[in-house]
Design an enzyme around this catalytic site. Structure first.
Site, PDB file in Angstrom:
ATOM      1  N   TYR A 181       8.075   1.589  -7.427  1.00 51.31           N
ATOM      2  CA  TYR A 181       7.396   0.289  -7.415  1.00 51.31           C
ATOM      3  C   TYR A 181       7.060  -0.172  -8.831  1.00 51.31           C
ATOM      4  CZ  TYR A 181       6.856   1.419  -2.443  1.00 51.31           C
ATOM      5  OH  TYR A 181       7.080   1.755  -1.135  1.00 51.31           O
ATOM      6  N   GLU A 192       0.864  -1.176   0.000  1.00 49.71           N
ATOM      7  CA  GLU A 192       0.000   0.000   0.000  1.00 49.71           C
ATOM      8  C   GLU A 192       0.896   1.219   0.000  1.00 49.71           C
ATOM      9  OE1 GLU A 192      -1.925  -0.847   3.635  1.00 49.71           O
ATOM     10  OE2 GLU A 192      -3.417  -2.143   2.718  1.00 49.71           O
TER      11      GLU A 192
END
EC number: 2.3.1.266
Length: 159
Positions: free
Chosen positions: A126, A114
């Site tokens: 990411y 998250e």
């Protein structure tokens, strides 16, 4: 050629597993790197059994860490931080590379995480490791303006 003597004597950064004895160094970075940091007690609860804790060290100085929880071949990146004094030097990338190497070694199927909707640099990092947004949690994180959405991202690990 860089002739700055302060950089010439520093050893290269190295990744190694963290232990409960490293919590105070982790907590120092946590307080500097996050707007709403974890407590030291919470950090200490993320060791042993299901957890994989890796630190990025330069000599005896902790520069960053990653905490991953693994259950039945599925992992969740639950915390990653680099000391802000060392941002922009590729240390977050090194921590992610170490996590991905561990994923391959331990044969994880996927990794979930998250991230704050406002944290574009982390989202970019990411994505470079194959993470894609799969969902959104409305108002998940506390923020200066009240609450902020969390993006849920997932990466399938190569076999």
């Amino acid at each position: 050629m860089n002739m700055d003597p302060t950089h010439a004597s520093q050893p290269p950064a190295a990744i190694s597993p963290l232990s409960i004895l490293d919590v105070s160094a982790m907590f120092r970075i946590e307080q500097l790197a996050h707007s709403h940091p974890w407590s030291q007690k919470l950090m200490a609860s993320n060791f042993g059994g299901l957890y994989r804790d890796l630190g990025l060290w330069q000599g005896d100085q902790l520069l960053g860490y990653v905490i991953v929880r693994v259950v039945a071949g599925e992992a969740e990146l639950i915390n990653i931080a680099v000391d802000p004094a060392h941002h922009g030097q590729g240390f977050g990338r090194q921590l992610m590379q170490a996590m991905m190497a561990l994923a391959q070694q331990e044969q994880w199927e996927q990794i979930l995480l998250e991230v704050r909707a406002s944290n574009a640099p982390a989202q970019h990092l990411y994505r470079t490791f194959g993470f894609d947004e799969i969902d959104r949690r409305k108002g998940y994180y506390p923020s200066a303006e009240g609450r902020e959405d969390a993006l849920i991202m997932r990466c399938f690990c190569p076999a």
